[in-house]
Motif scaffolding. Structure first.
Motif, PDB file in Angstrom:
ATOM      1  N   ILE A   1       4.814  -2.099  15.224  1.00  0.00           N
ATOM      2  CA  ILE A   1       5.671  -1.458  14.226  1.00  0.00           C
ATOM      3  C   ILE A   1       5.375  -2.004  12.837  1.00  0.00           C
ATOM      4  N   PHE A   2       5.436  -3.344  12.696  1.00  0.00           N
ATOM      5  CA  PHE A   2       5.272  -3.889  11.352  1.00  0.00           C
ATOM      6  C   PHE A   2       3.828  -3.786  10.866  1.00  0.00           C
ATOM      7  N   SER A   3       2.854  -3.862  11.771  1.00  0.00           N
ATOM      8  CA  SER A   3       1.462  -3.741  11.334  1.00  0.00           C
ATOM      9  C   SER A   3       1.173  -2.323  10.843  1.00  0.00           C
ATOM     10  N   THR A   4       1.733  -1.341  11.538  1.00  0.00           N
ATOM     11  CA  THR A   4       1.542   0.055  11.114  1.00  0.00           C
ATOM     12  C   THR A   4       2.292   0.322   9.815  1.00  0.00           C
ATOM     13  N   PHE A   5       3.460  -0.305   9.651  1.00  0.00           N
ATOM     14  CA  PHE A   5       4.206  -0.148   8.404  1.00  0.00           C
ATOM     15  C   PHE A   5       3.415  -0.708   7.227  1.00  0.00           C
ATOM     16  N   LEU A   6       2.748  -1.835   7.439  1.00  0.00           N
ATOM     17  CA  LEU A   6       1.923  -2.415   6.378  1.00  0.00           C
ATOM     18  C   LEU A   6       0.811  -1.459   5.970  1.00  0.00           C
ATOM     19  N   LEU A   7       0.207  -0.827   6.973  1.00  0.00           N
ATOM     20  CA  LEU A   7      -0.853   0.130   6.655  1.00  0.00           C
ATOM     21  C   LEU A   7      -0.286   1.333   5.918  1.00  0.00           C
ATOM     22  N   ALA A   8       0.901   1.784   6.314  1.00  0.00           N
ATOM     23  CA  ALA A   8       1.539   2.905   5.618  1.00  0.00           C
ATOM     24  C   ALA A   8       1.777   2.562   4.151  1.00  0.00           C
ATOM     25  N   LEU A   9       2.182   1.317   3.899  1.00  0.00           N
ATOM     26  CA  LEU A   9       2.391   0.866   2.523  1.00  0.00           C
ATOM     27  C   LEU A   9       1.078   0.870   1.760  1.00  0.00           C
ATOM     28  N   LEU A  10       0.013   0.446   2.415  1.00  0.00           N
ATOM     29  CA  LEU A  10      -1.299   0.437   1.782  1.00  0.00           C
ATOM     30  C   LEU A  10      -1.760   1.859   1.475  1.00  0.00           C
ATOM     31  N   VAL A  11      -1.490   2.782   2.387  1.00  0.00           N
ATOM     32  CA  VAL A  11      -1.836   4.197   2.160  1.00  0.00           C
ATOM     33  C   VAL A  11      -1.093   4.729   0.946  1.00  0.00           C
ATOM     34  N   GLU A  12       0.186   4.379   0.838  1.00  0.00           N
ATOM     35  CA  GLU A  12       0.992   4.825  -0.303  1.00  0.00           C
ATOM     36  C   GLU A  12       0.421   4.280  -1.615  1.00  0.00           C
ATOM     37  N   ILE A  13       0.001   3.019  -1.619  1.00  0.00           N
ATOM     38  CA  ILE A  13      -0.612   2.421  -2.808  1.00  0.00           C
ATOM     39  C   ILE A  13      -1.882   3.175  -3.175  1.00  0.00           C
ATOM     40  N   TYR A  14      -2.695   3.448  -2.166  1.00  0.00           N
ATOM     41  CA  TYR A  14      -3.955   4.164  -2.392  1.00  0.00           C
ATOM     42  C   TYR A  14      -3.711   5.555  -2.988  1.00  0.00           C
ATOM     43  N   GLN A  15      -2.712   6.258  -2.469  1.00  0.00           N
ATOM     44  CA  GLN A  15      -2.472   7.631  -2.911  1.00  0.00           C
ATOM     45  C   GLN A  15      -1.872   7.703  -4.313  1.00  0.00           C
ATOM     46  N   ARG A  16      -1.101   6.707  -4.686  1.00  0.00           N
ATOM     47  CA  ARG A  16      -0.382   6.780  -5.953  1.00  0.00           C
ATOM     48  C   ARG A  16      -1.032   6.034  -7.107  1.00  0.00           C
ATOM     49  N   MET A  17      -1.895   5.074  -6.806  1.00  0.00           N
ATOM     50  CA  MET A  17      -2.507   4.300  -7.885  1.00  0.00           C
ATOM     51  C   MET A  17      -3.613   5.102  -8.569  1.00  0.00           C
ATOM     52  N   PRO A  18      -3.696   5.043  -9.898  1.00  0.00           N
ATOM     53  CA  PRO A  18      -4.771   5.733 -10.609  1.00  0.00           C
ATOM     54  C   PRO A  18      -6.093   4.973 -10.483  1.00  0.00           C
ATOM     55  N   GLU A  19      -7.182   5.651 -10.735  1.00  0.00           N
ATOM     56  CA  GLU A  19      -8.499   5.002 -10.740  1.00  0.00           C
ATOM     57  C   GLU A  19      -8.531   3.950 -11.850  1.00  0.00           C
ATOM     58  N   ALA A  20      -9.107   2.794 -11.534  1.00  0.00           N
ATOM     59  CA  ALA A  20      -9.120   1.693 -12.499  1.00  0.00           C
ATOM     60  C   ALA A  20     -10.523   1.228 -12.858  1.00  0.00           C
ATOM     61  N   GLY A  21     -11.506   1.591 -12.045  1.00  0.00           N
ATOM     62  CA  GLY A  21     -12.880   1.159 -12.316  1.00  0.00           C
ATOM     63  C   GLY A  21     -13.079  -0.303 -11.973  1.00  0.00           C
ATOM     64  N   ASP A  22     -14.087  -0.904 -12.595  1.00  0.00           N
ATOM     65  CA  ASP A  22     -14.418  -2.316 -12.337  1.00  0.00           C
ATOM     66  C   ASP A  22     -13.620  -3.204 -13.289  1.00  0.00           C
ATOM     67  N   LEU A  23     -12.661  -3.933 -12.757  1.00  0.00           N
ATOM     68  CA  LEU A  23     -11.806  -4.794 -13.578  1.00  0.00           C
ATOM     69  C   LEU A  23     -12.262  -6.247 -13.489  1.00  0.00           C
ATOM     70  N   ASP A  24     -11.884  -7.045 -14.483  1.00  0.00           N
ATOM     71  CA  ASP A  24     -12.197  -8.476 -14.452  1.00  0.00           C
ATOM     72  C   ASP A  24     -11.414  -9.200 -13.359  1.00  0.00           C
ATOM     73  N   LYS A  25     -10.260  -8.642 -13.006  1.00  0.00           N
ATOM     74  CA  LYS A  25      -9.476  -9.173 -11.898  1.00  0.00           C
ATOM     75  C   LYS A  25      -8.660  -8.016 -11.310  1.00  0.00           C
ATOM     76  N   PRO A  26      -8.347  -8.073 -10.030  1.00  0.00           N
ATOM     77  CA  PRO A  26      -7.599  -6.970  -9.412  1.00  0.00           C
ATOM     78  C   PRO A  26      -6.160  -6.906  -9.910  1.00  0.00           C
ATOM     79  N   LYS A  27      -5.560  -5.743  -9.754  1.00  0.00           N
ATOM     80  CA  LYS A  27      -4.143  -5.592 -10.083  1.00  0.00           C
ATOM     81  C   LYS A  27      -3.265  -6.144  -8.959  1.00  0.00           C
ATOM     82  N   LEU A  28      -3.767  -6.026  -7.739  1.00  0.00           N
ATOM     83  CA  LEU A  28      -2.995  -6.445  -6.574  1.00  0.00           C
ATOM     84  C   LEU A  28      -3.959  -6.851  -5.466  1.00  0.00           C
ATOM     85  N   VAL A  29      -3.619  -7.924  -4.765  1.00  0.00           N
ATOM     86  CA  VAL A  29      -4.349  -8.287  -3.551  1.00  0.00           C
ATOM     87  C   VAL A  29      -3.372  -8.191  -2.386  1.00  0.00           C
TER      88      VAL A  29
END
Length: 526
Positions: free
Chosen positions: A257-285
């Motif tokens: 349950i919780f592992s799949t929920f984590l992936l669902a959260l990651l999917v949501e981040i992927y779908q909603r975050m705009p393209e950022a290109g190559d950054l000097d550091k990530p926005k989120l790890v």
């Protein structure tokens, strides 16, 4: 080979002009070489990574070390807290002889430091309640939680497609059950037959039973409003990235349950975050602990979705680190995309363990300084084989690193400290109370009530029309009987003359002509 050459090689491989985090210092012939610092450039952390090792080898503290340094660099972090012992990151670490000795060996100045921490929970008991709507979760991830087969997963896809086409928001399990019933036994069954295909009652019953089973386990509280807003993961305090901890210690018995929920959260981040290109550091790890649970018995469509997300999410400025016991837990297609590797000790107690060890060694760059197979089984606690991508994106030479000690407290907060941290959290208050919006359940219920009222009104109108038609029908039948008698009388030759007089007399009475009737009678006598 001499220690000087080792230090020179490692320094050349791991020194960078870019902002980086220090994982520790190299170890050569059982001696820690403080001059051989092992650095990981922040710019390469969105190339993803893998932290592996046996139970008790120090994986959790490695994650803590990385999260602290990322936060200090202004990078937000999300990570699950499997045992509830990472909450101590919110306060300063304790200085003792072991910490001092490790810091001196590595050649770093140890400064106890606390970091900004937000606490989350899937139950709502141990932190801010994390929720997602059923629609946000999606049919693929929901099918994995419900443990549906291919046919049942196909039906679930039909439910989601129908809901999308008919603008029916599926917020929680109540909505999902309503749509399922509507398309199986309700008016929707005939509606979907031509466009989507018929849903068998047996398949629908199986899905319903599995939904009810999850409800009985309390899983239904994960689905609903207010849905978690991913923007809350990117907060900063005093220039430091917030470390978001998802405490899953109270739902450890439901790992899928919780592992799949984590992936669902990651999917949501992927779908909603705009393209950022190559950054000097990530926005989120994003750290995914107990990663093997994601891939266990997963269907191909599910694995394909994970593979696609890992390939593309780095362009959104997000790095993903998987944490598990052995490399073989991760599918080859995903493993190929993990550029940064931290491998703690492997226990080779069985033939299968020995085989896994040899396969793991093959995934690391060769080293001129170690007997890899021997060294892998002899790593101490807080030591790991490391290879990362340098600032040019080239894998570095494999090195055994003596890892830096975390600056925050290595253990859980006390109950009082934990509750105090929750009480100060605006996000805890934001997500505490659930909201029941207008969704599929309410919409379909209103439609059914409207159809029922319409049917009752139509039935009443038909009955009224039928009653109106009854009375003229009776009168018509009576008239026909009178005409039949009249015709019989008129047909008699003997009665024709009398009949004519009778008819006149009758019409005279019907029209109220009494004098006329009298005259007629007198004329007939004469």
């Amino acid at each position: 080979m001499s220690q000087e050459k080792f230090i020179e090689a490692i320094t050349q491989a791991y020194t960078t002009s870019l902002p980086s985090i220090c994982l520790g210092a190299g170890v050569y012939q059982s001696e820690v070489c403080g001059a051989a610092k092992v650095n990981l450039p922040l710019r390469m952390m969105n190339r993803h990574g893998l932290v592996t090792g046996a139970t008790g080898s120090g994986k959790t503290r490695t994650l803590q070390l990385m999260a602290e340094q990322l936060s200090a660099a202004g990078v937000s972090v999300f990570m699950p807290d499997m045992k509830g012992d990472l909450s101590g990151m919110a306060k300063e670490g304790l200085v003792n002889d072991k910490i001092t000795e490790r810091a001196q060996a590595i050649g770093i100045h140890y400064t106890p430091t606390g970091f900004p921490v937000e606490l989350y929970s899937l139950s709502g008991k141990l932190g801010a309640q994390m929720r997602a709507t059923v629609t946000e979760f999606g049919p693929a991830l929901l099918a994995k939680i419900l443990e549906l087969n291919e046919t049942q997963s196909g039906v679930l896809n039909i439910l989601f497609k129908y809901a999308d086409d008919k603008s029916l928001p599926i917020v929680d399990f109540k909505d999902l059950k309503k749509v399922l019933n509507h398309l199986t036994e309700g008016p929707g069954a005939a509606e979907i037959k031509s466009d989507y295909g018929k849903i068998s009652s047996a398949t629908a019953s199986t899905i319903l039973r599995k939904i009810v089973a999850l409800e009985q386990q309390g899983i239904d509280q994960l689905f609903g409003e207010t849905s978690f807003d991913i923007e809350d993961l990117f907060e900063k305090v005093d220039g430091r990235g917030v470390i978001s901890l998802l405490n899953v210690s109270d739902v450890q018995h439901q790992p899928a349950i919780f592992s799949t929920f984590l992936l669902a959260l990651l999917v949501e981040i992927y779908q909603r975050m705009p393209e950022a290109g190559d950054l000097d550091k990530p926005k989120l790890v994003f750290f995914l602990d107990e990663a093997h649970l994601l891939f266990k018995d997963a269907p191909k469509v599910f694995l394909d979705q994970i593979d696609q997300i890992i390939r593309l999410i780095r362009s959104k400025g997000v790095g993903v680190f998987f944490c598990t016991q052995v490399t073989q837990d991760i599918p080859a297609s995903v493993l190929a995309q993990l550029g940064n590797r931290v491998q703690h000790v492997i226990r080779a107690f069985t033939p299968n363990d020995a085989k896994a060890l040899r396969e793991t060694i093959k995934t690391f760059p060769k080293s001129a300084f170690y007997d890899m197979e021997q060294q892998f089984t002899q790593l101490g606690t807080g030591q790991a084989f490391i290879t990362v991508l340098n600032e040019k994106g080239i894998p570095t030479e494999t090195v055994v690193a003596h890892l830096s000690p975390p600056a925050s407290f290595m253990g859980p907060l006390t109950t009082e400290e934990y509750n105090q941290l929750l009480g100060q959290s605006d996000l805890y208050k934001k997500y505490k109370d659930p909201v029941d919006p207008q969704s599929a359940f309410e919409i379909l219920t209103e439609r059914m009530e409207a159809l029922q009222e319409e049917a009752e009104e139509q039935e009443a109108a038909e009955k009224k029309t039928a009653k109106r038609a009854e009375a003229p029908a009776r009168r018509t039948t009576s008239t026909r009987r009178e005409k039949s008698t009249f015709e019989e009388v008129m047909a008699s030759p003997v009665a024709k003359q009398v009949g004519r007089e009778v008819v006149r007399g009758i019409f005279g009475m019907l029209f109220g002509s009494a004098p006329r009737t009298s005259r007629s009678r007198r004329n007939s006598i004469f």
